[in-house]
Design a protein around this motif. Structure first.
Motif, PDB file in Angstrom:
ATOM      1  N   LEU A  48       7.751  19.489  -5.063  1.00  0.00           N
ATOM      2  CA  LEU A  48       8.591  20.682  -4.912  1.00  0.00           C
ATOM      3  C   LEU A  48       7.768  21.963  -4.968  1.00  0.00           C
ATOM      4  CD1 LEU A  48      11.257  22.059  -4.640  1.00  0.00           C
ATOM      5  CD2 LEU A  48      11.641  21.818  -7.075  1.00  0.00           C
ATOM      6  N   ALA A  91       2.909  16.776   0.349  1.00  0.00           N
ATOM      7  CA  ALA A  91       4.280  16.682  -0.152  1.00  0.00           C
ATOM      8  C   ALA A  91       4.961  15.451   0.445  1.00  0.00           C
ATOM      9  CB  ALA A  91       5.051  17.947   0.212  1.00  0.00           C
ATOM     10  N   ILE A 110       6.612  12.316  -1.522  1.00  0.00           N
ATOM     11  CA  ILE A 110       8.013  11.896  -1.408  1.00  0.00           C
ATOM     12  C   ILE A 110       8.085  10.433  -0.967  1.00  0.00           C
ATOM     13  CG2 ILE A 110      10.089  12.224  -0.023  1.00  0.00           C
ATOM     14  CD1 ILE A 110       9.864  14.204  -2.251  1.00  0.00           C
ATOM     15  N   LEU A 126      16.597  13.012  -7.382  1.00  0.00           N
ATOM     16  CA  LEU A 126      16.265  12.398  -6.096  1.00  0.00           C
ATOM     17  C   LEU A 126      16.948  11.044  -5.995  1.00  0.00           C
ATOM     18  CD1 LEU A 126      14.323  12.837  -3.576  1.00  0.00           C
ATOM     19  CD2 LEU A 126      12.897  11.141  -4.681  1.00  0.00           C
ATOM     20  N   SER A 156      19.143  12.289  -0.895  1.00  0.00           N
ATOM     21  CA  SER A 156      18.213  13.428  -0.908  1.00  0.00           C
ATOM     22  C   SER A 156      16.831  12.974  -0.442  1.00  0.00           C
ATOM     23  CB  SER A 156      18.130  14.049  -2.305  1.00  0.00           C
ATOM     24  OG  SER A 156      18.430  13.119  -3.285  1.00  0.00           O
ATOM     25  N   TRP A 157      16.498  11.718  -0.693  1.00  0.00           N
ATOM     26  CA  TRP A 157      15.206  11.222  -0.217  1.00  0.00           C
ATOM     27  C   TRP A 157      15.163  11.282   1.308  1.00  0.00           C
ATOM     28  CZ3 TRP A 157      13.157   7.458   2.935  1.00  0.00           C
ATOM     29  CH2 TRP A 157      11.758   7.255   2.803  1.00  0.00           C
ATOM     30  N   ALA A 161      14.822  14.790   2.345  1.00  0.00           N
ATOM     31  CA  ALA A 161      13.469  15.257   2.024  1.00  0.00           C
ATOM     32  C   ALA A 161      12.487  14.743   3.058  1.00  0.00           C
ATOM     33  CB  ALA A 161      13.080  14.784   0.634  1.00  0.00           C
ATOM     34  N   ILE A 219      12.829  16.796   6.141  1.00  0.00           N
ATOM     35  CA  ILE A 219      12.316  18.149   5.958  1.00  0.00           C
ATOM     36  C   ILE A 219      10.799  18.156   6.030  1.00  0.00           C
ATOM     37  CG2 ILE A 219      12.072  19.990   4.260  1.00  0.00           C
ATOM     38  CD1 ILE A 219      14.914  19.004   3.254  1.00  0.00           C
ATOM     39  N   LEU A 220      10.177  17.228   5.296  1.00  0.00           N
ATOM     40  CA  LEU A 220       8.718  17.262   5.215  1.00  0.00           C
ATOM     41  C   LEU A 220       8.093  16.668   6.460  1.00  0.00           C
ATOM     42  CD1 LEU A 220       8.429  16.295   1.480  1.00  0.00           C
ATOM     43  CD2 LEU A 220       8.014  18.523   2.513  1.00  0.00           C
ATOM     44  N   MET A 247      10.241  25.560   3.646  1.00  0.00           N
ATOM     45  CA  MET A 247      10.170  24.118   3.392  1.00  0.00           C
ATOM     46  C   MET A 247      10.479  23.831   1.927  1.00  0.00           C
ATOM     47  SD  MET A 247       6.881  21.714   4.124  1.00  0.00           S
ATOM     48  CE  MET A 247       6.730  22.177   5.827  1.00  0.00           C
ATOM     49  N   LEU A 257      13.593  21.817   0.381  1.00  0.00           N
ATOM     50  CA  LEU A 257      13.352  20.645  -0.466  1.00  0.00           C
ATOM     51  C   LEU A 257      14.099  20.821  -1.784  1.00  0.00           C
ATOM     52  CD1 LEU A 257      11.805  18.041  -0.294  1.00  0.00           C
ATOM     53  CD2 LEU A 257       9.884  19.155  -1.430  1.00  0.00           C
ATOM     54  N   THR A 314      16.583  21.096  10.119  1.00  0.00           N
ATOM     55  CA  THR A 314      16.741  21.244   8.670  1.00  0.00           C
ATOM     56  C   THR A 314      17.849  22.201   8.242  1.00  0.00           C
ATOM     57  OG1 THR A 314      15.027  22.904   8.761  1.00  0.00           O
ATOM     58  CG2 THR A 314      14.364  20.663   8.213  1.00  0.00           C
TER      59      THR A 314
END
Lengths: 974, 112, 546
Positions: free
Chosen positions: A12, A44, A48, A79, A83-84, A87, A90-91, A122, A126, A253
């Motif tokens: 994060l 990141a 994750i 998490l 959300s994983w 994430a 996003i990443l 980002m 996250l 996103t």
């Protein structure tokens, strides 16, 4: 050994540190910035990904840090599968976008700033998806709005970027505030902002009386962010951002943040009639409108933007249905859309980059120049259109299945399959158009640039994404399957439905419908392609111009508030004072409304005729000066002084000698001041009204003012009278009187209070004098009398003329002779004044007098000199340093007070003893006397300063035109 | 006596209020001064009225609080007098400056 | 209870600035280096004193002792003498004041202290007035300190002269003189009934009064309340505020940010102490008026901020909105909300102050220099050499990338004022709404309106600031951006940094605020510590010989 929590935290904070670092890079450091951003994103992402095992089996990684425990706001990272998944998007996409942006951004742009914003975004995104605390979620939500604003406005040198950025910010931030409010309501209902606790309290929320407001507020937040109708208009305009931003924020996103929130709250909010009605309807409308509008776009990016809106509509609609399968489909489609839409945006970016235009009408036959890009774009577009063997197809199948499955007999339900199919046909249509128009047909002739294939590194991100589309499309069960499952289980837990991720379910009705859509879309395109190129915007909804509406609304709001401000506010002093008096009178009256007016039992002291007589005079003076103040200033001034004099007399009468003395002295000085001031007032002739008399408005205003004045006067009279009729009960002055002599060694209790009991007040009071002195000094230093008020007074002019006419006299002699006698008198009087003031000073502690009175007397003495001998001569003879006197006075009082602290007593503790001094007799050597001496010095300084400063103006030259202009210019008219 | 004083306070207040609602700066100053007279008397009146009982302890230091008028309001009035004097002076100077810079003696600095 | 010098710390915030400014009066204007030094040392000392006082408060508070420290000025016991009281609230306000003081003074060094004579002296005296007002426990003494801070604010407002300032100054002075008269009337009525001026003493006496006397007393408090509300800038008696603040030079305006809060402070102090607790507050004397007034004020501020054409007006209406928010929240009467109120008070004051310092840099016209014309001396100790600013503009370190820094600072200020993350504005608004939304016994319509207005006003602020900010910072202009000097950037940074701190350490800070909130509602504790305070000299003082 790093814990999972540690990894989560690291993932994060990394982007934020990266952002900070990038912001410190030199403006031109494109490569290093990109490198930094890439590494950060990569790290990141790796972190994750490494957490997948932890969430795969429905477990949850939680870590909490106390932030604002008293209000239930803690940093709570949480998490789970859902959300994983987000994430990961996003990443992952973030990483690809960074890579893409490195080649997309021109070296002339301040690229480090771009990457700094991108990384910050980002991180915020996250933070949003891993929030375990709802307020924290709202916090990061607003951050995403902020950074999207900065990113959209990145090219702030062009106007559209600025206005679009602002619009996006206002819309989404407003939504965010609504979201916050809704969350607060939820939190209040549940008693906690902890997501787990909230999720557990689903029933309580749905049955709460605050369910409806909470739902609506949260939906407002989600819809604004996810560009749902009617808030969708900001998204197409956000395309003013650099293409990497569009590819990242506005497809993959940020716009999914709203979806994410809907999914998060799905268990607690969904399933009710209201939810179905609002979310379902809004989703459907958005879906259709988006598709419809996308068909008619000529700009590649706006086509993609509208298609994004439409797909977001699909997802919202699926969530709106409120069925578990709907949720599954929604999540699945979210992922798929993110992949193909991001790649399409990147492709569009390449086209723009290579050809210099995004206009579909100008583009044509690019395939021969950029075969790779062309192929990639085609696959991605096919996924968007929902062609089999691509991921888009699968989620579309699910969607159609859901549309057909769901039954509640409502109109929406019955229409759903048909509308859905039609809209999907539209999406086929615009996908086709995108590809065919851009890549096929005759090679374009009038392109700004000669197109050629994009560099490898720029294509790589697209290749990756398209590969995902393919793989997921072919073997979903082995790729997306487990991830999707983990995500869905995280939300639905035990009531996760059965669903199969397979390319082939046999000839089902969904398949039929989607084939229908494909066919319909293709046919439609073949029929309409030429027409579409000539279309100037989408029919029907062309007239619904979100942006213009927004601007109009904003403009009218501002215009309205400007008018309103004029109405509910004023800049005129008179009106303000009017209101002030009225309000104060009303406030004072308020308690009497219930209680009524009553007077006390104390017997009234019989009226003494003399007292009554002087007050008759006093009242007349007051009224007279009020009457005369406009045209006969001098008369009014004298009358006012008269009123003041009556006050003095009544103080004498009512056993307040100190007051009488001080009032008299102050009276004198004030009058002198005002007299000096009069010199600079403009001459005033009686106002000439048209038609002889004042207009009605003026008369009315005077009437109200008179009423107000009388009311205020009556109020004060009644208040004071009532008070005087009550027996004096408990009062602290009894103690003061008793201890004045015994402990403070003064017989004049009033003075003792001033220099001992409440010396601190006096201390403050002289400070006020000093400050005023300073201010006057500062102000008058710049003072220039107005031009017309500078002419020498008539009498003086006559005298001068007389002097000029006589050869042996020179100018001003007459004036000098004229004032000879008074001057001599004054000069002789001066020492007497000094002696008297010193006397007042010494006796103050026992009899009326004291430092203030003495000081004023002294100042008067000085001013008399001025009046008699004239400014210049006095200023030549005695050197006045008022500021220094004031300083000395203040310091003397201060140190007198501080002396006590040496004996470990508080500030201003007094000490005294009596001493016999020849001639004068027994004088108190009290520290209070020193204190009074300080007061004395300061009062001389301040008073003399004010008087002299004004007197001095008479020998100043008026302001020159030029200076006047200088000043008015220099104010910068704020 | 109380009635007379109360009426006096009333009249002073009324004329003061009337004046501060006028458009000319000089009227404003006079109005505020009159108001401050009124308020000073008002504060004084809060200690009730006593004739021939100045709050001065006899030379021998004998004290009979009941025989003296309440000194505290007088002290407050003294402070108030000084402060209002200071403020009047300041206001006057501001008015002169405004007159010099704007060329008018209207309280808003502009003749409409 | 005198124990060495430490006990005099309470009075230091009043005496230090006076000592400094009195000394500076003795220096003439050629020695401005010396004076700069004195002023700087003084404000830093004030900061140190404030910090040590607040640390002491925290120590006492969490060691369970009474945090209310009393200083008997002149060594007369309350209620007969004047007392200074340092407790949770007052020490907090002291710290806030001294931070603003430091920022404003440093900023003024860049150029503004040379726009006219004696700026720093006035600034210090302003601080003295503020500190005194926050410390005193005596109603009339409060009046005196109000006058000090007002007089100083007149000076600071008129600093630099010019038609705009003088016009605004005329209104400001007139209205405040009238207000002071109201203050006096109120105090007089209260004394007339209660026969005392000490707040603690009043708090013991008031519950005993009844009948017609109580009516008079309440009337007095109503008038007094109006005086406070005028200072707080409540609608419809706050029209003077935006124009006045806009006319002042930036450092003055930055200090004025807390001026309007003094009114709020006085309300909190006086009303919670005298009418708070068991009676009055629940019998809400004037409470609903406060609520409605607050709402009206926020609405007016919202309208005004949307209508505002210049940044300085925007800032002015931010002050109005902030005042309205505070008044409304206090009027809502939820005891729990006071903590949030204080948090918001601190945060918004800092934010507004920073904004005032910043906006001048953003919309700099830089023509102040031309105002000063050389004038023949009135007094001996007046220095009249032409100290045109133009010559000195180059002083101070000019920092590069000024636009970026300005932009960043501006964005932060805007977010702070609009109540958006990441700065403390978000927490403050959250805390307020959280305190206001009390579902236990339903939410009154008025509270709904208040909460809605909190949101709406935030939006309006955002709209206004983005409009102005985009036009001034993002829009390319041929005008060369003025060099940004460290002396100007630093104070803004300092204030924003404090806000960041408030955000990061929200937990402890809010803990303090809550303690402060409950302490001002703990009337008994205050009363006992003030009236129980003992003199330094036990033995009767008196003439040693006759």
């Amino acid at each position: 050994m790093v814990t999972r929590e540690g990894i989560l935290w690291l993932a994060l904070v990394l982007p934020f540190f990266g952002s900070l670092g990038a912001s410190f890079l030199p403006v031109k450091a494109r490569n290093s910035a990109a490198m930094l951003a890439g590494l950060i994103a990569l790290a990141a992402l790796a972190l994750i990904v490494s957490l997948y095992p932890a969430v795969a089996d429905g477990a949850v990684v939680k870590s909490r840090v106390e932030w604002l425990p008293s209000l239930g706001l803690n940093l709570l990272l949480r998490l789970d599968g859902m959300s994983w998944l987000f994430a990961l998007m996003i990443l992952g996409i973030g990483l690809l976008v960074v890579l893409y942006a490195r080649y997309y951004m021109s070296p002339n742009d301040p690229v480090p700033r771009f990457f700094s914003f991108l990384l910050a975004f980002m991180g915020s995104m996250l933070g949003l998806v891993v929030s375990g605390n709802l307020v924290q979620l709202a916090f990061f939500w607003e951050l995403t709005s902020l950074f999207s604003f900065l990113l959209i406005g990145y090219w702030h040198h062009n106007e559209s970027a600025r206005s679009s950025a602002r619009m996006a910010l206002i819309v989404t931030a407003a939504g965010g505030l609504c979201l916050l409010l809704g969350i607060l309501l939820i939190g209040k209902i549940v008693g906690s902002y902890d997501l787990d606790i909230v999720l557990a309290a689903a029933e309580g929320i749905k049955t709460s009386r605050y369910y409806v407001p909470a739902l609506i507020l949260i939906l407002l937040g989600a819809f604004t962010k996810s560009a749902q109708f009617p808030f969708h208009f900001w998204l197409p305009h956000a395309m003013a951002a650099p293409t990497p931003v569009s590819a990242y924020l506005h497809s993959a996103t940020m716009v999914k943040a709203g979806i994410f929130v809907l999914i998060r709250f799905w268990p607690v909010l969904a399933g009710t009639e209201l939810w179905y009605l609002i979310v379902g309807t809004v989703g459907l409308i958005t879906f259709v409108i988006g598709a419809w509008a996308a068909v008619f776009q000529q700009d590649l990016k706006s086509l993609l933007a509208y298609s994004t809106i439409s797909h977001l509509g699909i997802i919202t609609l699926l969530l709106g249905l409120g069925t578990p399968l709907g949720l599954v489909a929604a999540v699945f489609h979210t992922v798929n859309h993110a992949t193909f839409k991001a790649s399409l945006f990147m492709a569009a970016g390449i086209i723009d980059h290579e050809t210099g235009t995004r206009d579909l009408r100008r583009l044509s036959g690019l395939f021969r120049y950029m075969p790779y890009t062309g192929t990639l774009a085609m696959v991605a577009a096919a996924a968007m259109a929902g062609v089999p063997l691509l991921n888009g197809f699968l989620s579309k199948e699910m969607f159609l299945a859901e549309a057909l499955e769901f039954r509640d007999g409502s109109l929406l339900d019955t229409l759903l399959p048909f509308v859905a199919t039609a809209a999907l046909a539209l999406s086929v249509l615009y996908s086709l158009r995108f590809i065919h128009q851009a890549f096929f047909g005759a090679p374009a002739t009038d392109l700004p640039k000669q197109p050629h294939e994009a560099p490898f590194w720029m294509r790589l991100p697209i290749e990756v994404l398209v590969l995902i589309c393919l793989v997921v499309g072919v073997v979903p069960a082995y790729t997306i399957g487990p991830v999707l499952d983990a995500a869905v289980r995280a939300v639905l837990h035990e009531n996760t439905p059965y669903y199969s991720l397979a390319t082939w379910h046999g000839f089902t009705r969904p398949l039929l419908l989607s084939l229908l859509a494909l066919a319909g879309g293709t046919v439609a395109y073949l029929l309409l392609r030429t027409k579409l190129n000539s279309a100037g915007g989408a029919p029907v909804i062309r007239y619904f111009k979100g942006r213009r509406m927004f601007e109009t609304v904003l403009a009218s709001v501002i215009g309205a508030s400007r008018r309103l401000e004029e109405m509910v506010g004023t800049r005129r002093l008179q009106s303000q004072l009017r209101i002030l008096v009225a309000i104060a009178a009303f406030a004072a009256l308020l308690p009497f409304i219930p209680a009524g007016y009553a007077i006390g039992s104390e017997r009234i002291t019989p009226v003494q005729p003399g007292f009554a007589a002087i007050w008759v005079v006093g009242a007349l003076c007051a009224i007279g000066s009020a009457w005369q103040a406009k045209y006969h200033r001098l008369a009014a001034l004298i009358l006012m002084a008269g009123a003041g004099l009556v006050c003095c007399l009544s103080f004498v009468w009512l056993s307040a000698p100190d007051l009488a003395l001080t009032q008299l002295l102050v009276e004198t000085v004030t009058t002198v001041l005002l007299l000096l001031g009069l010199r600079w007032m403009p001459k005033r002739e009686p106002q000439q009204w048209r038609r002889g008399r004042a207009p009605r408005s003026v008369l009315f205003r005077r009437g109200t003012d008179l009423a107000l004045a009388i009311a205020a006067g009556a109020g004060m009279a009644l208040l004071s009278f009532a008070m005087m009729t009550f027996p004096i009960g408990h009062t602290i002055s009894r103690y003061l009187v008793e201890h004045a002599y015994a402990e403070a060694g003064g017989r004049n209790v009033v003075n003792v209070i001033l220099v001992d009991f409440r010396a601190f007040d006096t201390f403050g009071e002289i400070t006020v004098l000093a400050i005023v002195g300073l201010t006057v000094y500062a102000l008058l230093r710049r003072f220039r009398p107005a031009r017309e008020s500078v002419r020498t007074p008539e009498q003086q002019r006559i005298q001068n003329a007389f002097d000029d006419s006589r050869s042996e006299r020179d100018r001003g002699d007459t004036l000098t002779d004229y004032l000879l006698v008074p001057r001599v008198v004054m000069e002789w009087l001066f020492p007497a004044f000094v002696a008297f003031s010193l006397y007042l000073l010494i006796r103050g502690h026992d009899l009326p007098g004291g430092g203030f009175a003495a000081g004023i007397t002294m100042a008067i003495a000085l001013v008399l000199q001025y009046m008699a001998a004239g400014t210049r001569s006095v200023e030549e003879r005695l050197r006045v340093k008022p500021l220094s006197w004031m300083g000395a006075g203040l310091l003397l009082t201060l140190f007198t007070g501080l002396g006590a602290t040496l004996f470990d007593s508080p500030f201003l503790t007094t000490w005294f003893r009596y001493a016999d001094v020849p001639l004068i007799g027994k004088v108190p050597l009290a520290s209070a006397l020193l204190f009074d001496l300080g007061v004395f010095l300061l009062v001389i300084g301040a008073t003399a300063l004010v008087l002299i400063a004004i007197a001095h103006q008479s020998i100043r030259t008026p302001l020159r035109r030029r200076d006047m202009e200088l000043i008015s210019r220099s104010e910068g008219e704020v | 006596m109380e009635v007379v004083l109360a009426l006096g306070i009333g009249v002073l207040t009324a004329s003061g209020v009337w004046l501060i609602l006028r458009p000319r700066t000089f009227q404003l100053v006079l109005g505020l001064s009159l108001l401050s007279y009124a308020v000073n008397l008002f504060i004084y009146a809060m200690g009730r009225l006593r004739v021939d009982a100045p709050p001065i302890v006899g030379a021998d230091g004998t004290v009979d609080p009941a025989a003296l008028t309440d000194p505290l309001p007088q002290a407050l009035v003294l402070t108030a007098i000084v402060i209002s004097f200071a403020m009047t002076a300041l206001l006057l100077v501001v008015i002169l400056a405004s007159r010099g810079l704007t060329g008018t003696d209207h309280v808003d600095g502009d003749d409409e | 209870m005198m124990n060495g010098w430490a006990s005099h710390l309470i009075v230091a915030p009043v005496l230090l600035p006076l000592l400094a400014s009195a000394t500076m009066l003795l220096l003439n204007e050629r020695q401005h280096r010396t004076k700069n030094a004195i002023a700087m040392v003084t404000v830093l000392a004030l900061l140190a004193v404030a910090i040590s006082l607040i640390v002491e408060t925290i120590d006492l508070g969490f060691s369970g002792g009474s945090t209310t420290r009393v200083y008997l000025v002149g060594d007369w016991t309350a209620p007969f003498g004047i007392v200074l009281v340092a407790d949770w609230l007052s020490t907090l306000m002291l710290l806030l004041t001294s931070i603003l003081g430091v920022a404003a003074l440093i900023y003024s060094h860049a150029r503004w202290d040379r726009a006219g004579p004696r700026f720093q002296t006035l600034l210090l005296l302003q601080l003295m007035g503020l500190n005194g007002a926050f410390l005193t426990g005596d109603l009339f003494n409060l009046f005196v300190f109000f006058e000090i801070l007002l007089a100083a604010s007149y000076g600071l407002l008129l600093h630099g002269s010019g038609a705009q300032r003088v016009k605004a100054g005329l209104h400001y002075v007139a209205i405040n003189v009238a207000t002071s008269l109201l203050f006096l009337i109120g105090v007089a009525l209260i004394y007339g009934v209660a026969g005392t001026l000490n707040m603690a003493d009043l708090a013991t006496i008031i519950p005993g009064t009844s009948g017609a006397e109580l009516t008079l007393l309440q009337s007095g408090f109503a008038v007094l309340g109006i005086a406070f509300l005028i200072k707080a800038g409540m609608w419809p008696v706050g029209f003077w505020l935006p124009r006045t603040y806009a006319a002042a030079v930036p450092p003055s305006a930055a200090l004025f940010a807390i001026l309007s809060k003094v009114g709020v402070y006085a309300l909190l102090r006086v009303y919670l102490l005298l009418f708070g607790g068991d009676w009055g507050w629940t019998g809400n004397f004037g409470e609903e008026w406060l609520l409605y007034g607050g709402i009206a004020t926020i609405i007016y501020g919202t309208v005004g901020i949307l209508a505002a054409r210049t940044l300085s007006r925007v800032a002015g209406y931010c002050v109005i909105i902030s005042s309205g928010t505070l008044l409304g929240a206090i009027g809502a009467g939820e005891g729990a909300v006071i903590g949030g109120v204080l948090f918001y008070l601190v945060s918004s004051t800092l934010g507004i102050s920073a904004f005032y310092l910043l906006l001048e840099l953003v919309e700099r016209r830089g023509s102040e220099a031309s105002v000063r014309a050389v004038v023949e001396p009135v007094f001996e100790d007046e220095y009249t050499g032409a100290r045109s600013l133009a010559g000195e503009d180059e002083v101070g370190v000019v920092i590069p990338a000024s636009i970026a820094i300005l932009g960043g600072g501006f964005v932060f200020c805007a977010l702070l004022l609009a109540g958006l993350p990441p700065l403390s504005g978000f927490i403050a608004k959250f805390a307020l709404i959280q305190g206001l939304l009390d579902l236990r016994d339903g939410i009154a319509p008025a509270i709904w309106v208040l909460v809605a207005m909190l949101i709406v006003s935030g939006m309006a602020t955002l709209i206004a600031t983005t409009r102005a900010g985009i036009d001034l910072i993002w829009t390319p202009s041929e005008r060369q951006p003025p060099p940004l000097r460290l002396a100007e950037a630093f104070p803004v940074g300092l204030l924003l940094l404090v806000c960041l701190g408030l955000m990061v350490f929200a937990g402890p800070v809010m803990l303090y605020m809550d303690r402060a909130g409950s302490s001002i509602q703990d009337r008994q504790g205050y009363i006992t510590s003030v009236l129980g305070a003992e003199r330094a000299s036990k033995e009767e003082r008196g003439p040693r010989e006759r």
